[in-house]
Structures are given as C-alpha cells and as structure tokens.
Design a protein around this motif. Structure first.
Motif, PDB file in Angstrom:
ATOM      1  N   GLY A 180      21.684  48.717  38.390  1.00 25.17           N
ATOM      2  CA  GLY A 180      20.972  47.658  39.076  1.00 25.17           C
ATOM      3  C   GLY A 180      21.242  47.664  40.578  1.00 25.17           C
ATOM      4  N   HIS A 181      20.237  47.266  41.359  1.00 24.44           N
ATOM      5  CA  HIS A 181      20.385  47.272  42.820  1.00 24.44           C
ATOM      6  C   HIS A 181      21.389  46.233  43.297  1.00 24.44           C
ATOM      7  CE1 HIS A 181      17.194  50.173  43.472  1.00 24.44           C
ATOM      8  NE2 HIS A 181      16.386  49.471  42.691  1.00 24.44           N
ATOM      9  N   GLU A 182      21.684  45.244  42.452  1.00 24.06           N
ATOM     10  CA  GLU A 182      22.682  44.252  42.852  1.00 24.06           C
ATOM     11  C   GLU A 182      24.072  44.859  42.940  1.00 24.06           C
ATOM     12  OE1 GLU A 182      21.954  44.053  38.418  1.00 24.06           O
ATOM     13  OE2 GLU A 182      20.721  43.963  40.242  1.00 24.06           O
ATOM     14  N   PHE A 183      24.311  46.012  42.270  1.00 23.41           N
ATOM     15  CA  PHE A 183      25.578  46.723  42.362  1.00 23.41           C
ATOM     16  C   PHE A 183      25.463  47.983  43.216  1.00 23.41           C
ATOM     17  CE2 PHE A 183      25.617  44.644  38.141  1.00 23.41           C
ATOM     18  CZ  PHE A 183      26.686  43.793  38.339  1.00 23.41           C
ATOM     19  N   ASN A 184      24.327  48.618  43.160  1.00 22.85           N
ATOM     20  CA  ASN A 184      24.122  49.880  43.878  1.00 22.85           C
ATOM     21  C   ASN A 184      23.400  49.595  45.193  1.00 22.85           C
ATOM     22  OD1 ASN A 184      23.921  52.556  44.555  1.00 22.85           O
ATOM     23  ND2 ASN A 184      22.383  53.076  43.020  1.00 22.85           N
ATOM     24  N   ASN A 185      24.169  49.155  46.193  1.00 24.60           N
ATOM     25  CA  ASN A 185      23.591  48.874  47.505  1.00 24.60           C
ATOM     26  C   ASN A 185      24.613  49.207  48.583  1.00 24.60           C
ATOM     27  OD1 ASN A 185      25.206  46.315  48.085  1.00 24.60           O
ATOM     28  ND2 ASN A 185      24.147  45.740  46.180  1.00 24.60           N
ATOM     29  N   THR A 186      24.164  49.211  49.829  1.00 26.72           N
ATOM     30  CA  THR A 186      25.005  49.672  50.943  1.00 26.72           C
ATOM     31  C   THR A 186      26.209  48.775  51.163  1.00 26.72           C
ATOM     32  OG1 THR A 186      23.018  50.586  52.003  1.00 26.72           O
ATOM     33  CG2 THR A 186      24.976  50.314  53.373  1.00 26.72           C
ATOM     34  N   LYS A 187      26.029  47.456  51.094  1.00 27.76           N
ATOM     35  CA  LYS A 187      27.134  46.538  51.383  1.00 27.76           C
ATOM     36  C   LYS A 187      28.260  46.672  50.366  1.00 27.76           C
ATOM     37  CE  LYS A 187      25.019  42.560  51.639  1.00 27.76           C
ATOM     38  NZ  LYS A 187      24.842  41.121  51.943  1.00 27.76           N
ATOM     39  N   LEU A 188      27.911  46.706  49.075  1.00 24.98           N
ATOM     40  CA  LEU A 188      28.945  46.854  48.052  1.00 24.98           C
ATOM     41  C   LEU A 188      29.571  48.242  48.082  1.00 24.98           C
ATOM     42  CD1 LEU A 188      27.776  44.919  44.847  1.00 24.98           C
ATOM     43  CD2 LEU A 188      29.811  44.535  46.242  1.00 24.98           C
ATOM     44  N   ASP A 189      28.765  49.264  48.363  1.00 23.47           N
ATOM     45  CA  ASP A 189      29.324  50.626  48.463  1.00 23.47           C
ATOM     46  C   ASP A 189      30.381  50.687  49.553  1.00 23.47           C
ATOM     47  OD1 ASP A 189      27.765  51.536  46.421  1.00 23.47           O
ATOM     48  OD2 ASP A 189      26.227  52.424  47.712  1.00 23.47           O
ATOM     49  N   LEU A 190      30.118  50.051  50.706  1.00 23.88           N
ATOM     50  CA  LEU A 190      31.077  50.045  51.806  1.00 23.88           C
ATOM     51  C   LEU A 190      32.341  49.268  51.422  1.00 23.88           C
ATOM     52  CD1 LEU A 190      31.780  50.729  54.728  1.00 23.88           C
ATOM     53  CD2 LEU A 190      30.583  48.625  55.421  1.00 23.88           C
ATOM     54  N   PHE A 191      32.154  48.140  50.723  1.00 25.84           N
ATOM     55  CA  PHE A 191      33.309  47.347  50.312  1.00 25.84           C
ATOM     56  C   PHE A 191      34.180  48.110  49.313  1.00 25.84           C
ATOM     57  CE2 PHE A 191      35.190  44.405  47.214  1.00 25.84           C
ATOM     58  CZ  PHE A 191      36.020  43.667  48.053  1.00 25.84           C
ATOM     59  N   PHE A 192      33.542  48.778  48.340  1.00 25.30           N
ATOM     60  CA  PHE A 192      34.299  49.524  47.342  1.00 25.30           C
ATOM     61  C   PHE A 192      35.058  50.686  47.970  1.00 25.30           C
ATOM     62  CE2 PHE A 192      30.970  48.075  44.058  1.00 25.30           C
ATOM     63  CZ  PHE A 192      31.711  46.937  43.785  1.00 25.30           C
ATOM     64  N   SER A 193      34.406  51.410  48.855  1.00 21.86           N
ATOM     65  CA  SER A 193      35.069  52.558  49.480  1.00 21.86           C
ATOM     66  C   SER A 193      36.197  52.110  50.404  1.00 21.86           C
ATOM     67  CB  SER A 193      34.043  53.381  50.268  1.00 21.86           C
ATOM     68  OG  SER A 193      33.430  52.595  51.286  1.00 21.86           O
ATOM     69  N   THR A 194      36.024  50.985  51.069  1.00 25.11           N
ATOM     70  CA  THR A 194      37.069  50.478  51.966  1.00 25.11           C
ATOM     71  C   THR A 194      38.311  50.054  51.193  1.00 25.11           C
ATOM     72  OG1 THR A 194      35.380  49.704  53.529  1.00 25.11           O
ATOM     73  CG2 THR A 194      37.597  48.785  53.761  1.00 25.11           C
ATOM     74  N   ASN A 195      38.118  49.471  50.002  1.00 23.88           N
ATOM     75  CA  ASN A 195      39.238  48.976  49.214  1.00 23.88           C
ATOM     76  C   ASN A 195      39.692  49.957  48.138  1.00 23.88           C
ATOM     77  OD1 ASN A 195      39.679  45.829  49.884  1.00 23.88           O
ATOM     78  ND2 ASN A 195      37.491  46.322  50.052  1.00 23.88           N
ATOM     79  N   GLY A 196      39.144  51.159  48.134  1.00 19.74           N
ATOM     80  CA  GLY A 196      39.580  52.182  47.193  1.00 19.74           C
ATOM     81  C   GLY A 196      39.210  51.902  45.755  1.00 19.74           C
ATOM     82  N   ILE A 197      38.089  51.195  45.533  1.00 18.30           N
ATOM     83  CA  ILE A 197      37.639  50.869  44.178  1.00 18.30           C
ATOM     84  C   ILE A 197      36.645  51.932  43.717  1.00 18.30           C
ATOM     85  CG2 ILE A 197      36.477  49.157  42.741  1.00 18.30           C
ATOM     86  CD1 ILE A 197      37.391  47.020  44.690  1.00 18.30           C
ATOM     87  N   LEU A 198      36.902  52.503  42.561  1.00 19.62           N
ATOM     88  CA  LEU A 198      36.018  53.531  42.005  1.00 19.62           C
ATOM     89  C   LEU A 198      34.866  52.845  41.271  1.00 19.62           C
ATOM     90  CD1 LEU A 198      35.393  56.500  41.329  1.00 19.62           C
ATOM     91  CD2 LEU A 198      36.837  56.243  39.305  1.00 19.62           C
ATOM     92  N   LEU A 199      33.638  53.158  41.657  1.00 21.01           N
ATOM     93  CA  LEU A 199      32.444  52.577  41.040  1.00 21.01           C
ATOM     94  C   LEU A 199      31.813  53.602  40.112  1.00 21.01           C
ATOM     95  CD1 LEU A 199      30.415  50.230  40.856  1.00 21.01           C
ATOM     96  CD2 LEU A 199      29.213  51.235  42.809  1.00 21.01           C
ATOM     97  N   ARG A 200      31.631  53.223  38.835  1.00 14.14           N
ATOM     98  CA  ARG A 200      31.035  54.111  37.837  1.00 14.14           C
ATOM     99  C   ARG A 200      29.759  53.473  37.308  1.00 14.14           C
ATOM    100  NH1 ARG A 200      36.098  55.235  33.869  1.00 14.14           N
ATOM    101  NH2 ARG A 200      34.966  53.560  32.800  1.00 14.14           N
ATOM    102  N   PHE A 201      28.676  54.256  37.318  1.00 18.93           N
ATOM    103  CA  PHE A 201      27.392  53.789  36.812  1.00 18.93           C
ATOM    104  C   PHE A 201      27.125  54.404  35.447  1.00 18.93           C
ATOM    105  CE2 PHE A 201      26.616  53.457  41.459  1.00 18.93           C
ATOM    106  CZ  PHE A 201      26.375  52.092  41.507  1.00 18.93           C
TER     107      PHE A 201
END
Length: 241
Positions: A180-201
C-alpha cells in the motif's frame, strides 16, 4: 466398481463397454461439443451397480447441479456418495499453489512488526474511516489506531516509534506490510532508513505473507461490528491475539 466397465470416446460420441467382454452397454452420440446422455433398458444394471462418486469422476467432475439433474432424470442412481467433497475438484479450482507455514520467528519484542491499514466497516461519529493495525510478532499483542485519512499513517507510526523507545526502551528492527502507498512512500522510506528499520513488503496479491496483520484486522472488524450493537461498560486499551 472401477473394473466393471470402460468408456471409449470417438468423433461421434462415446460408448460404455463391459471391461471383460467389450459388450456395448451404453452408446451416446455427440451433438457438436455436447454429449447427450441416455439410459436405455439394457444399461440399468450398469447404472445401479455404480455410485454417484464414480459417475462424478467418469463424467469429468460436473457440478452438484448437473449431478442432481442426472439423478432426477434417472440417468444415474440415487445419491450413494460416500463423501460430500471431491478432492480433485477442490484442487482443480485453486488459482495458486498453497502457502507453506513460515519457519521464521522472533526472539524479542519489536524485532518484527506486522502492519496493515483497513477501511473501517462502520465510520465513527468523530469521522474516523480507517484504522492502522500494528502486531508484534513476538508477543502477539496488537495496537489499533483510528485514522481519518490514509496519509495519517506517517504521523501515527512516528508517534508509535517514540512510544516503543520511551515506554519499553526497545527499538523497532523490521516491519512487514503490504504494498500500500501508505507504507511505500518517500517520507516513510526516509524515516525507516534514518532509524535503521528494515522494511519488508509482501508479494503482490499474496496477502497470506502478511497473515498476522490480516488476522488482527478480521478480529478488529468483528469487535467493531459487535460494539456497534452493544458498547462495553469498561474501556480496554490492549488486546492479544
């Protein structure tokens, strides 16, 4: 029963023959792509000797409605079926291979979170039309956040991230969610990468890979529908699957 007769097809129809003597017991001619099934007197012994399950397999696994019509017209014997479900029919109607049980597991809280966003079946008086579900893979506790817009997922997750660090002194390591675009977007991607959170789809059209969040969604749907009929006397802040 399977050794009593054999069915032979030809360009003009098919014949049911005795398996040993090759005597024709039943002849049905085709009309285009259809086969007209008739039951002359000499075929009655054959029809009585076989079961509905056997004719279901011999006729190419027709549906229940077709088998009922054949029974009503006495083309096949009354229902002597030993089972109500045909395993071959179930497999033949599958559109994808079955999913195997996951062998992955977590060893501490917040190591893996399952997330999903769902449309509320009953919009609240305050205007909440969505709710975000977050399920902890280790403890199986889940949190539900009512939202007015899908874009509120970003601010809600940032607040939940701070809540996990402050109240539990633990960091979120990875998140499993759909595409979903509510998870797969630029703002959340930047937040996850900044905090070292691995995002799996999960893979497209495979909601089973996000099954824990999907089950939590169904549980929440049932609770919301039930509460719409009779609200609780006390407020409960947490649920466990």
């Amino acid at each position: 029963m399977d050794n009593l007769c054999s069915i032979e097809f030809d360009p003009f129809g098919f014949s049911v023959k005795d398996l040993l003597t090759k005597t024709v017991l039943l002849r049905c001619n085709s009309s285009g792509a259809l086969y007209t099934l008739c039951s002359p007197p000499q075929a009655q012994a054959l029809l009585v000797a076989t079961t509905t399950d056997l004719w279901h397999r011999r006729l190419g696994h027709p549906g229940h409605h077709t088998m009922s019509r054949l029974q009503q017209r006495q083309h096949i014997p009354p229902n002597k079926s030993s089972s109500t479900l045909c395993h071959a029919c179930q497999l033949g109607r599958h559109v994808r291979l079955p999913f195997y049980s996951s062998m992955s597991f977590s060893i501490k809280p917040f190591q893996l979170l399952h997330c999903d966003l769902w449309t509320s079946p009953i919009p609240s008086p305050s205007g909440f039309c969505y709710y975000l579900i977050i399920v902890d893979d280790y403890t199986h506790y889940f949190w539900s956040f009512p939202l007015r817009k899908k874009s509120d997922v970003y601010a809600t997750f940032l607040a939940f991230h701070a809540y996990a660090q402050t109240q539990f002194n633990l960091s979120i390591l990875s998140i499993q969610c759909d595409n979903g675009h509510e998870f797969n977007n630029t703002k959340l991607d930047l937040f996850f990468s900044t905090n070292g959170i691995l995002l799996r789809f999960s893979c497209p059209y495979t909601s089973q890979q996000n099954g824990k969040a999907e089950r939590a969604i169904r549980t929440t749907n049932n609770v919301i529908r039930t509460l719409s009929f009779k609200p609780p006397c006390h407020h409960h802040s947490g649920l466990k699957l």
